[in-house]
Structure formats: C-alpha cells, structure tokens
Scaffold this active site. Structure first.
Site, PDB file in Angstrom:
ATOM      1  N   HIS A 137      18.635  -1.630 -33.092  1.00 31.56           N
ATOM      2  CA  HIS A 137      17.402  -0.881 -33.390  1.00 31.56           C
ATOM      3  C   HIS A 137      16.794  -1.115 -34.785  1.00 31.56           C
ATOM      4  CE1 HIS A 137      20.558   1.701 -34.951  1.00 31.56           C
ATOM      5  NE2 HIS A 137      20.847   2.221 -33.783  1.00 31.56           N
ATOM      6  N   ASP A 151      17.911   1.875 -26.541  1.00 37.24           N
ATOM      7  CA  ASP A 151      18.628   2.955 -27.234  1.00 37.24           C
ATOM      8  C   ASP A 151      18.380   4.283 -26.513  1.00 37.24           C
ATOM      9  OD1 ASP A 151      20.277   4.306 -28.920  1.00 37.24           O
ATOM     10  OD2 ASP A 151      19.035   4.093 -30.714  1.00 37.24           O
TER      11      ASP A 151
HETATM   12 ZN    ZN Z   1      22.274   3.682 -33.368  1.00 37.21          ZN
HETATM   13 ZN    ZN Z   2      22.234   4.157 -29.970  1.00 36.21          ZN
END
Ligand code: ZN
Ligand code: ZN
Lengths: 177, 308, 424
Positions: free
Chosen positions: C233, C306
C-alpha cells in the site's frame, strides 16, 4: 386592496397631547410616574408623551424601553425567532406608577408579555396602558387606560404606524384586503 | 435574520453575518443577566442535556446557568472515562438521552468530531462544548464578544494567540472566527505545538513570543496541559515558561491598551504570570461573565431554527 | 460441463492478446481461443458481447479476519466478496487471532478455504511470532504448509535487526517479504494524514515521513540481504521515488498501491467519516498524482485492495476510536476502470497489474489465458453503471469510503478452475 390614512401628523400630535393631559389628570400630577415604551414604536411615543408632560407640568417623567421578545407566548410554536434587542429600564420600578406605551392594541398578547417582563424588574404600585390605536379583537382580558383613537377593523386588516423618528412622516395607515 | 441551522458544531461553518447575529443577540442577553431577576421565560418547557465526557466544571456550569436563565430544564450527565469501556457507544448513549426528549444536547468529548456523530443521528439540537483538538465554538464566540465589547470592533485588530496551538480547540475556533471577522491573527509557540500547515487558515506563525506580541491589540494566552510535558513537545515546563510565559515585561511589547485573555483555568506562573493574570488589562473574569450571555444567545437562536 | 464464452474482448497481456474471440473452457482449463467456436450441447454458453474476458484477478493483499474475528469477516464471506469483485485468487494477511505464524493456522485457513471458499486463498505467514516484531517465524514450515509470502502487515517490524534477519531467512525459501512501511513512533497516535486537513479537523496527523523512512530502511535491507521486498500500500510521493531509485539500482523490490490511494485525498476525512480511516492514511493530491504516475510508469507493479473489513459498530465510533481499514474487494475493478477512463492506465496495463504482475511476484502459474492454463477468468462489463450501496456488498464489512459513488464497470462472471462462482 384599499389603503387609507386614518391619522395625519396633526391628528397624532393632538391624540398624544390629550393622552398626556389624561395621564396627569388621572394620576394627579407626575409624582412616582414612569413611562415604559414597548419596542419599537412604543419607545418613540413614550418619549413624545414625556416631552409633552414636561411642557405642561415642568417635570421630568423618566422613560424606559421594553423588548418583550423573550416573553412572547408564540416563540416556541413559530419557526424562526425575532431578533432580541435590549431592554433598558434605568430606574427602580418598585412602588412606581408605570404607564406602558405601545402603538397599537390588538390581541393584548404583547401587553401580557410586557406586564410579565415588568414584574420581573420589580413590583410597581400600578400599571396603566396608553396606546395610539385600539383596533379591537382582544384575546385576553386587557383594556387600555388611554386611547388615541379607536378604529374598528376586520381581522385581516393591517394597521401601520409610521413615525418621524424612523425617518418617515407621522401617519397611521389602515390597509384592508 | 435568523440562524438557519439545527446545531452549532463549529465556527468554521459560520459566516460573518451569523457570527454578527450571535454577538448582537448576546448583547441583549447580557442586559438580562444584569437584571435583578435574571430569568426570562423564553425556553420554558424545553430540556437541555449537558453531556460531558470530560470534566469541565466551568463550561458545564456556564451552559447550565444560561439554560436556566432561559427557564429551560437542565440535566447533567457526566460520563467519566470512556463509554466504550462500559460497552456502550457514544451513539447508544445519545439515543438514550434523546429518548428522554431532550431538545438540546450540549456535548463535551475528548474525540474530535464526536458532536458530529450526534448531530447526524439525532433530531435534537447539538451544541459542541469542545471536541478533542477540534473546536470550542462558544468559547470563541464569547472571546469575540469580549473583544468587540472592549475594542468596539474586531475588524483590523491584531490578535496574538500564544502557547499550545496544536492541541487547542479554543485556538482553532478563534482562528476561524477572528479571521472571518477581519482580524489579523498571529500564533506563537514552539514548533511542535504549532499544527501542520496552520498558515493555510490565514494566520502568521511566530516562534519568538516578543515578535508575536509586538503591536498586538489582543493577547490570548492558552492553557498549557501539564501532561504535554515528557512528550518532547518541549523539554520542560520550566523552559516553556521561560520562553512563552506572558510576563508584565513581555506584555509591554503589545500596544499600550492591549487586552489580555485566557480561556481558563489558568496555570499561574507557567503560561501567564500572576500579576498579568490579575492585572488591569486582564479580561479573564469578563470572559466568564460574557460566556453566559453568549450561550443564552446560542440557545435562543438555535431554538428558533424550527427543527426542534 | 464445459463453458464457452462467446464474443468477448479477450485481454491477456502476458500473452499479448487483445482481440474479440470465443474462449472454450474444458476440464477446468483453457481449451481453445478462436473465432466462432461452435456451441455444442455439452457446453454452457456465456454471451460476452461488449465485455472483457481477462485472466482471473489476483489480490495480493486481503484481510479475511478468520480465525478470530469472524464478526468482521469469514473465509466464506470474504471469498464471496472476492468473487463478486472479480478476484479468483486472494492472499490473506496473517493478522488474525491467532496470528498465522504456524503451520497449524495456515492449514486451518487452507482447509476452510477448500471447503467454504469461493476462490483460491493463498495465506501470507507472519514475519515474527504473533506479529510482535521480536522473533522470526518458522518460515520453512510456513512455506511447506502453503504460505506464499510473509508479512507483519498492520504491525510493522520496528527493529531493523529483526527485519534484516527475517529478510535473510525468507530469501532462502524464496518468500517475498511484504512490508507495511510505517514508523510507528513517527505515526504516534495519528489517525489521518498530517497536513492542512488534519489541522482543520483537529485530528492527530501521520506524516508522510512515517512511511518514507521505513520504505527507505527496508529498501536498504533488501539491498543488504538480496531478499525480495514487496512494499505494501504505497501512499506517498516519497516512497514512490524511493522505489523508483531502488529499481534503477537493481534492488529486488516490488510494490503495490490500492484503489483508494489513487482516487481519494485526505479531504475525504472532512465530516469525520470513519470509513476513510485507514493506514497508511489518505494523503494529499500531490501524493495521489505521484502514486498514479508511479503506477503508470511501472514503479508500482500491482493494484491490491488491502480489503480490511470491520463491523459496523466498530466504525460507528468516534473517529479516534474507530479501527483502521476499509473494504475494497468489490469496488476495486470499478475504481481501476476509472483510471482507465482518465487515461492513467490502458486496459492492458490495468489487467496486467491486477493479474499477470501479482502472479509473477507470488511465483504462481496464474494470471494468463494460455491454452492449458487453469481457467481462472473474470468477465467484466466495462459500461455497466451502478451505485455503491454498502448493505448490498457481499463482504461483512460495509466500511467503504465509496458509499453512494456512481461506478462504471462491473464484474459479470467470475470463473475459478472452470466453474462460475459469481454471476452479476
Ligand atoms: Zn498494512
Ligand atoms: Zn493490510
């Protein structure tokens, strides 16, 4: 829609002179007398009456200002609140004779609010009421002690009191639909 | 003109006219608070709930007096510690209170944005009495009221706000309000206590206190939370005081007629010296008096919004 | 039963295929791609006119929450959400309860996934025991049990020496080390990006530096250990630049970003919507632009979700108290398509970053439509419009920042091993 002038400057002047004389006569002078004008027109009228009494009696009758907004009985039922402006009672009310002054006496609710507010300032010996116009349609057991002019009206009619203090010529207008 | 909103959550969302209206109305209420009988029947039958998740006798009492002078019924809920630990969420608590037919909920909460949760979910009017690091709108209103009363205006004045700007909701609300009303606002404190990109709110940043005070019309000293010590925002309270305590000598850098304000409670000798706090230029007690009038005005104006 | 996908636009970047054709699936494998394959009675036909037929999407970063947090999500509901979002393979992060730091947990997840899962589930093992950042896990065991990478996602390894040893050890098993780059000391009690908006909202900020310093550290450690570092991320301009430089220097680093870092800024937090509270936080426009550029230029290899579901009661909290994380499996395709619409990515690049590239970094034989390949296939209607309505999400987590968004592009069929597991 019709609109007519029901009082001109001369008429208003005469009415206020007569009211001033009546106030002095009824109270046997100006001893213990105070004037309280109800915002906004009532203030101007109270000041004029005070002036006239001074001319006649050569004595000063103090003038207070009452903003009755916070005592109105329709505040919580209406959307949107009227602006609250200052009340100014620069003298002790206890034991005085208060002459409440307003422009138009109609349902009586304004006067009810004004009396409640006055009482919170102290206990006057007496409250009297002076109005320029009494248009009837009372909703409370209230009557005026001094009346400039009684005007029978319909409930839908509108009475406007215009005074020179507000930048216009003195006039009372009756508008009927 | 009227206040067309259900809630008072922040100053940021108020325009100049709304602030003006509140301050003008507060002036009338200040007259009421000077009467022998300081009570008017305006909000008779209305219920005001003080919902305080942080101890604050001052603000709570001020709201309580304001509500009582308007003849409203006041109920105080103090929730010590977090409601979460008792398994009840803020929303649960609030819904319960609303079920008791509260017309106003005055909330003080350690989390920024907590009043917004209530405002979104409840029909009651919500008044923010301080949320986290975010805003404390009625404090800023009473500060502006006090400034206007003393100086006759706000526009064009230079106001220096000193101390822990980063963690101060009073500072944020005043920054929004004062800049909107046309004042020049300066903030001063050590870098760690100046929030990121605060210049974008229209203020100028100073690290040197004397520079910040120079030519100021108003000095607003913030309370420093003693817990800030030991977190490296500054090394010690001693050094903080040496650099940022408002002393008589430092106050001399401001204009001769500068007024000195503090939202209270005061840490004497840390952010402000006792002589200054109790001195002639200090308006700290006037702020407290004006707080009641301003809160009466807010209650009155919100009750007219027609939503409740 | 065979499947015949008729008349779709077949986009298979790994094989440089982009053409309108029919695709026949038999025995769970891609059998044939050709024009006008005749419909036979033993094949069910799917009319894919106007739609895209792409290799099944792969998410390298999902939180399935099971075991331990079944009230947030289960392997069943999480894989249903994946299927609805067009993902045929997902990698589940180890921060469950217990943490996936042992064979037993890995086996539990795989067993559950085999019986209740709708799509392929590849577990990610922990870097350190209990994700405590102190002792490294038995990565040999984890690998054997089926873990395809290691990560302490959510609780970054703060001790650099531990991270060094972990990378050294992981490289022995060819396990990518997925790093959630965050210096937790710098992030402190922050709940959103540090900047103008955090100042306005009075919320504690998390500076870009908290991500950048850890990205820099991990890149240096990757250089030192020659491990495969995968940075999760990516949200800042700084880490994009660090990764760019590392790649230029030949360091073994790959990177992912998520749909929300491509279309949202910290302005979204205004109003204290807890469904915008995530780590790393939504950043500024400058960062969004840098991440988009990094994605386009290949600095960022992969789009991952995520996906981090939470229960509604947890998100109905004060902003400070609400947990970090948002759901993402079911909105990823539409957001990626938005980037295609805006000219950030071509259709081929988008498909590659959501299938071919993730497969490559995980070392799995997926992400392409070669004849004989396992028939994991996603069919997308790029023109279908819909509005994000949280109650309608398959995931238990309704915590999406995209509530009410008008989306364009929707999955119509998700096919895993030749079986349709989702039909839109
Ligand atoms: Zn993370
Ligand atoms: Zn994560």
């Amino acid at each position: 829609m019709s609109e007519k002038v029901i009082m001109d400057p001369l008429g208003i002047g005469r009415a206020l002179s007569r009211i001033s004389h009546e106030i002095i006569e009824r109270n046997k002078g100006t001893e213990g007398l105070v004037l309280v004008g109800i915002r906004t027109c009532g203030i101007h009228l109270a000041r004029r009456i005070s002036e006239k009494i001074k001319e006649i009696e050569k004595s000063e009758v103090p003038v207070g200002i009452l903003d009755i907004t916070l005592y109105r009985d329709d505040l919580l039922t209406k959307k949107g609140h009227p602006a609250v402006r200052k009340t100014d009672i620069p003298f002790d009310l206890v034991g005085t004779v208060v002459v409440l002054v307003d422009d138009v006496l109609y349902t009586g609710r304004t006067i009810r609010a004004a009396m409640d507010e006055l009482m919170d300032f102290g206990r006057p010996a007496m409250i009297q009421l002076a109005v320029l116009i009494d248009r009837g349609h009372r909703e409370l057991p209230i009557r005026a002690d001094y009346v400039g002019k009684g005007v029978p009206t319909s409930k839908t009619a509108v009475i406007k009191v215009l005074l020179s203090e507000e930048g216009t010529e003195d006039r009372v207008i009756l508008r009927e639909d | 003109m009227e206040l067309k909103r259900k809630d008072l959550l922040d100053i940021k969302g108020l325009d100049q006219e709304e602030i003006q209206l509140i301050l003008d109305t507060a002036e009338s209420f200040k007259e009421v608070t000077g009467r022998e009988i300081k009570k008017v029947p305006t909000l008779r039958g209305k219920t005001v709930v003080n919902l305080f998740f942080e101890p604050s006798t001052r603000t709570r009492t001020s709201f309580e007096i304001a509500a009582k002078r308007l003849s409203a019924d006041v109920i105080n809920f103090s929730v010590s510690g977090s409601s979460v630990s008792k398994g009840e969420t803020l929303l649960d608590t609030a819904r319960n209170i609303e079920a008791m037919r509260a017309d106003f909920i005055i909330i003080r909460h350690p989390a920024s944005g907590a009043p917004h949760i209530l405002a979104r979910n409840l029909r009651s009017s919500v008044i923010n009495a301080g949320d986290g690091l975010h805003e404390h709108p009625t404090q800023a209103l009473l500060d502006m009221f006090t400034i206007r009363e003393r100086k006759g205006k706000i526009e064009g004045l230079t106001v220096a706000i000193i101390g822990d700007i980063a963690h101060s909701r009073v500072a944020r609300s005043n920054i929004y309000g004062l800049t909107r009303m046309g004042a020049r606002v300066r903030v001063a404190g050590p870098p760690a206590l100046i929030p990121a990109e605060v210049e974008t709110l229209g203020v100028s940043v100073f690290y040197d206190m004397e520079e910040a005070l120079s030519g100021a019309d108003v000095i607003m000293v913030l309370r420093i939370q003693l817990e800030r010590q030991g977190k490296n925002y500054f090394p010690t309270l001693r050094e903080f005081a040496r650099l940022y305590c408002l002393t008589q000598e430092r106050a001399g850098h401001a204009k001769g007629d500068a007024m000195i304000m503090h939202p209270g409670p005061v840490n004497r000798g840390i952010e402000i010296s006792p002589e200054v706090a109790d001195g002639l230029s200090s308006v700290i007690l006037e702020q407290v008096t004006n707080g009641v009038a301003v809160r009466m005005a807010v209650l009155y104006l919100l009750s007219g919004s027609g939503e409740i | 039963m065979n499947l015949l996908i008729k008349n779709g636009r077949i986009v298979d970047p790994v094989n440089h295929v982009d053409q309108v054709a029919d695709l026949l699936i038999a025995d769970g494998k891609v059998r044939q791609i050709a024009q006008e394959i005749p419909v036979t009675p033993d094949a069910e036909a799917i009319d894919a006119t106007g739609q895209w037929v792409v290799p099944g999407l792969i998410d390298v970063h999902t939180h399935l929450r099971e075991p331990g947090f079944e009230y947030k999500e289960t392997i069943r509901t999480g894989t249903m959400a994946a299927a609805a979002g067009g993902f045929t393979t997902i990698c589940c992060m180890p921060n469950t309860k217990p943490v996936n730091d042992s064979q037993a947990v890995t086996e539990f997840i795989l067993r559950k996934a085999a019986t209740e899962g709708m799509v392929n589930v590849l577990p990610v093992g922990a870097i350190t025991k209990g994700c405590q950042g102190e002792e490294i896990t038995e990565m040999g065991d984890l690998r054997e049990a089926g873990c395809i990478a290691v990560s302490d996602d959510g609780r970054p390894v703060m001790n650099s020496a531990v991270m060094r040893r972990a990378m050294e050890y992981a490289s022995m098993f060819h396990l990518p080390v997925i790093s959630h780059c965050e210096d937790t000391n710098l992030a402190e009690e922050g709940v959103m990006n540090e900047g103008r908006v955090s100042t306005e909202l009075g919320l504690r900020g998390i500076p870009n530096a908290s991500e950048d310093v850890m990205a820099a550290r991990d890149i240096e450690l990757a250089a030192l250990t020659n491990a495969h570092l995968h940075i999760a991320h990516v949200s800042t301009q700084g880490s994009v630049e660090l990764i760019r430089r590392a790649k230029e220097e030949g360091i073994r680093v790959t990177a992912e970003t998520c749909p929300h870092y491509l279309v949202l800024t910290d302005e979204a937090v205004t109003g204290y919507n807890t469904n915008t509270k995530i780590k790393p936080p939504l950043r500024t426009l400058k960062d969004v632009e840098a991440v988009r550029k990094g994605l386009r230029e290949g600095v960022i290899d992969v789009i991952a979700t995520d996906h981090a579901p939470h229960a509604q009661v947890e998100k109905e909290m004060e902003f400070d108290s609400a947990p970090f994380g948002i759901t993402g499996l079911e909105t990823a395709v539409a957001i990626a398509l938005q980037l295609v619409d805006e000219g950030v990515l071509t259709v081929n690049e988008m498909v590659l970053k959501m299938s071919g590239k993730p497969a490559k970094l995980l070392n799995i034989d997926r992400g392409h439509l070669s004849v004989g390949a396992v028939a994991d296939i996603t069919v997308i209607d790029p023109r279908a419009t819909w509005v994000v309505d949280p109650p309608q999400l398959k995931s238990r987590g309704k915590n999406t920042p995209f509530e009410g968004w008008k989306m364009k592009g929707r999955v119509t069929h998700t096919i895993v091993g030749g079986k349709v597991v989702y039909k839109g």
